[in-house]
Design an enzyme around this catalytic site. Structure first.
Site, mmCIF file in Angstrom:
data_model
loop_
_atom_site.group_PDB
_atom_site.id
_atom_site.type_symbol
_atom_site.label_atom_id
_atom_site.label_comp_id
_atom_site.label_asym_id
_atom_site.label_seq_id
_atom_site.Cartn_x
_atom_site.Cartn_y
_atom_site.Cartn_z
ATOM 1 N N GLU A 223 -9.139 3.950 -2.328
ATOM 2 C CA GLU A 223 -7.905 3.733 -3.278
ATOM 3 C C GLU A 223 -8.083 3.103 -4.509
ATOM 4 O OE1 GLU A 223 -4.537 2.446 -0.824
ATOM 5 O OE2 GLU A 223 -5.185 3.200 1.184
ATOM 6 N N ARG B 227 -7.981 3.967 13.390
ATOM 7 C CA ARG B 227 -6.919 5.161 13.475
ATOM 8 C C ARG B 227 -6.452 5.125 15.206
ATOM 9 N NH1 ARG B 227 -5.684 6.116 8.629
ATOM 10 N NH2 ARG B 227 -7.542 6.779 7.333
ATOM 11 N N THR C 152 -4.686 6.596 0.102
ATOM 12 C CA THR C 152 -5.920 7.313 0.254
ATOM 13 C C THR C 152 -5.969 8.417 -0.926
ATOM 14 O OG1 THR C 152 -5.687 6.925 2.679
ATOM 15 C CG2 THR C 152 -7.257 8.576 1.640
ATOM 16 N N ASP D 171 1.071 -1.265 -0.080
ATOM 17 C CA ASP D 171 0.261 0.013 -0.083
ATOM 18 C C ASP D 171 0.987 1.293 -0.043
ATOM 19 O OD1 ASP D 171 -2.184 1.371 -0.006
ATOM 20 O OD2 ASP D 171 -2.730 1.417 2.079
ATOM 21 N N ASP E 242 -9.224 0.225 2.311
ATOM 22 C CA ASP E 242 -8.176 -0.094 3.098
ATOM 23 C C ASP E 242 -8.740 0.587 4.392
ATOM 24 O OD1 ASP E 242 -5.973 -0.428 4.447
ATOM 25 O OD2 ASP E 242 -4.846 1.387 3.790
ATOM 26 N N ARG F 202 1.408 15.683 13.197
ATOM 27 C CA ARG F 202 2.892 16.334 13.463
ATOM 28 C C ARG F 202 2.578 17.808 13.268
ATOM 29 N NH1 ARG F 202 3.676 12.193 10.253
ATOM 30 N NH2 ARG F 202 3.931 13.413 8.452
ATOM 31 N N GLN G 123 -3.838 2.385 15.041
ATOM 32 C CA GLN G 123 -2.797 2.806 13.943
ATOM 33 C C GLN G 123 -1.730 3.940 14.907
ATOM 34 O OE1 GLN G 123 -4.218 4.507 10.533
ATOM 35 N NE2 GLN G 123 -2.270 5.073 9.765
ATOM 36 N N HIS H 154 -3.578 14.312 0.737
ATOM 37 C CA HIS H 154 -3.791 13.255 2.081
ATOM 38 C C HIS H 154 -2.630 13.264 2.797
ATOM 39 C CE1 HIS H 154 -4.985 9.598 4.306
ATOM 40 N NE2 HIS H 154 -3.711 9.174 4.029
ATOM 41 N N GLU I 121 -9.830 12.612 7.593
ATOM 42 C CA GLU I 121 -9.616 13.945 7.016
ATOM 43 C C GLU I 121 -11.271 14.785 6.917
ATOM 44 O OE1 GLU I 121 -7.641 11.625 3.824
ATOM 45 O OE2 GLU I 121 -7.024 13.545 3.448
ATOM 46 N N THR J 277 -8.974 -5.813 4.193
ATOM 47 C CA THR J 277 -8.825 -4.778 3.011
ATOM 48 C C THR J 277 -9.652 -5.301 1.965
ATOM 49 O OG1 THR J 277 -6.540 -4.516 3.271
ATOM 50 C CG2 THR J 277 -7.341 -3.708 1.325
ATOM 51 N N TYR K 88 1.252 5.631 -0.642
ATOM 52 C CA TYR K 88 0.788 6.997 0.247
ATOM 53 C C TYR K 88 1.153 7.995 -0.846
ATOM 54 C CZ TYR K 88 0.816 9.633 4.652
ATOM 55 O OH TYR K 88 0.722 10.483 5.772
ATOM 56 N N LYS L 46 -4.208 -2.046 10.361
ATOM 57 C CA LYS L 46 -4.656 -1.970 8.842
ATOM 58 C C LYS L 46 -5.100 -3.283 8.599
ATOM 59 C CE LYS L 46 -3.368 2.340 7.529
ATOM 60 N NZ LYS L 46 -4.130 2.900 6.695
ATOM 61 N N TYR M 242 2.083 2.784 15.091
ATOM 62 C CA TYR M 242 2.928 3.003 13.810
ATOM 63 C C TYR M 242 4.493 3.363 14.137
ATOM 64 C CZ TYR M 242 2.859 8.042 13.256
ATOM 65 O OH TYR M 242 3.101 9.210 13.393
ATOM 66 N N GLU N 60 -10.253 4.059 3.630
ATOM 67 C CA GLU N 60 -9.641 4.797 2.903
ATOM 68 C C GLU N 60 -9.769 4.326 1.391
ATOM 69 O OE1 GLU N 60 -5.296 4.106 4.443
ATOM 70 O OE2 GLU N 60 -5.566 5.708 5.453
HETATM 71 CA CA CA Z 1 -3.909 3.148 2.605
#
Ligand code: CA
Length: 381
Positions: A171, A207, A314, A97, A203, A113, A210, A104, A328, A227, A99, A223, A214, A169
């Site tokens: 995709e 959260r 995503t 997968d 996906d 962050r 994750q 996104h 989001e 899927t 990114y 995750k 992560y 997500e």
């Molecule tokens: Ca994904």
């Protein structure tokens, strides 16, 4: 069912009298290719015997082209079916997968962050990805059990329980047909010699699990529980008219990531929650293309296998109603979205059904439906 028209010719696997068959979507019906191949493509009939797309996918672009031409010339008769039971159409080998959406990645960076740069220093130099769990890729319609796991509360307490931030997500997935040799990178120019087609991907993402797990190795149990993919694989050849230049890449990528031809795709996704549209992500806004993902994924000599699936990450566009995840859309729960039925959502509730569909906008003005991937959330027993 989706109306695929006459030229998309997407492939599926369906169950007939307890046996798996390969089907081709024509309009809103399914042509039974396992039954009809001996008439339509006698020289390739053996590829369709076991009801899985694996053999056709491995056969390569000359065969894909020959079968597609024969199907375009075929006059369907009494070999069409309605309302068939669709199943996973190929054996998923490895699952990666990416990114690849700048919007996104920027949104997520701003949320997680807030004090640093939204994009990490590597983001514009390489398509970031991780290896996912191929064994839990499921066909559209499979119910999704809300996963449990470790979470850390805002005050630092570690708890275990069902995810309270279950998300989606939206995709695009690329399905590899032709394998490659270990130690030999696949050049970017060979993308359409290896990739058989595309599917739609959800996906599912927990959260809360994750966010705690992560660092530093990336997504794991948040995750890997499931899927979902659409049951239809759209041949890459059907999307030729949807190919567009991707957004300008600055700085220019290293030579192995530079393509001579455009592999952006003008696809419009639609995300619906319990039948109510919540977003319309534009795939043409993706920063990295599928061809760049494939070149990057093999540049270290990692080999491809028939059935490898790699997903785009995503898809989020620049507008608020173009975001491809609830994370989001609700800005991590601080701005719950209102549904037309009067309820609000930050993340998924038990019983919620998410449907992701897409259309391709071709340069001749045509609009090709690409099917849908859906799933309903159920609680832990
Ligand atoms: Ca994904």
């Amino acid at each position: 069912m989706t109306d695929f028209g006459r030229t998309t010719l997407p492939y599926c696997s369906f169950i007939l009298d307890g046996k798996r068959h390969i089907g081709v979507g024509i309009g809103t019906q399914v042509l039974d290719l396992t039954a009809a191949a001996s008439t339509i493509v006698p020289e390739h009939a053996a590829l369709f015997a076991d009801g899985s797309l694996d053999a056709l996918m491995a056969a390569g672009p000359a065969t894909w082209h020959a079968v597609r031409e024969a199907l375009l010339a075929h006059e369907p008769g009494n070999d069409l079916h309605d309302d068939v039971e669709l199943v996973l159409p190929f054996t998923v080998a490895d699952y990666v997968d990416f990114y690849a959406s700048e919007h996104h990645a920027t949104n997520v960076g701003m949320m997680f962050r807030p004090d640093g740069d939204a994009l990490t220093p590597n983001w514009k130099h390489l398509p970031i990805g991780y290896h996912g769990r191929a064994g839990t890729v499921v066909a559209s319609g499979t119910t999704i059990l809300r996963p449990s796991g470790q979470r850390r509360s805002p005050d630092g307490e570690i708890t275990f329980g069902p995810s309270t931030k279950l998300d989606i997500e939206a995709e695009l997935g690329f399905v590899v047909g032709v394998p490659s040799a270990l130690g030999t990178p696949v050049p970017i120019s060979q993308f359409d010699k290896h990739v058989f087609g595309v599917c739609l991907v959800n996906d599912w993402s927990a959260r809360d699990i994750q966010a705690w797990e992560y660092v530093p190795l990336g997504p794991f149990l948040g995750k890997s529980f499931a899927t979902s993919i659409s049951p239809w694989i759209i041949p890459l050849a059907a999307l030729n008219g949807a190919r567009v230049d991707p957004p300008t890449q600055t700085p220019p990528p290293l030579p192995y990531l530079r393509a001579d031809e455009p592999w952006g795709l003008n696809l419009e996704f639609v995300i619906s929650l319990n039948g109510i549209e919540v977003s319309r992500p534009p795939f043409a806004s993706m920063y990295w293309t599928g061809a760049q993902m494939l070149a990057h994924m093999t540049v270290n000599g990692a080999s491809l296998r028939t059935g490898d699936l790699f997903a785009s990450g995503t898809i989020s566009g620049p507008e608020t109603n173009q975001r491809g995840s609830l994370l989001e859309l609700s800005w991590n729960g601080t701005e719950p979205i209102s549904l037309a039925d009067g309820t609000t959502r930050s993340f998924l509730e038990d019983g919620d059904t998410v449907t992701i569909s897409a259309v391709a906008h071709l340069d001749n003005g045509e609009r090709l439906e690409l099917g849908e991937v859906l799933g309903t959330i159920v609680s832990q027993p």
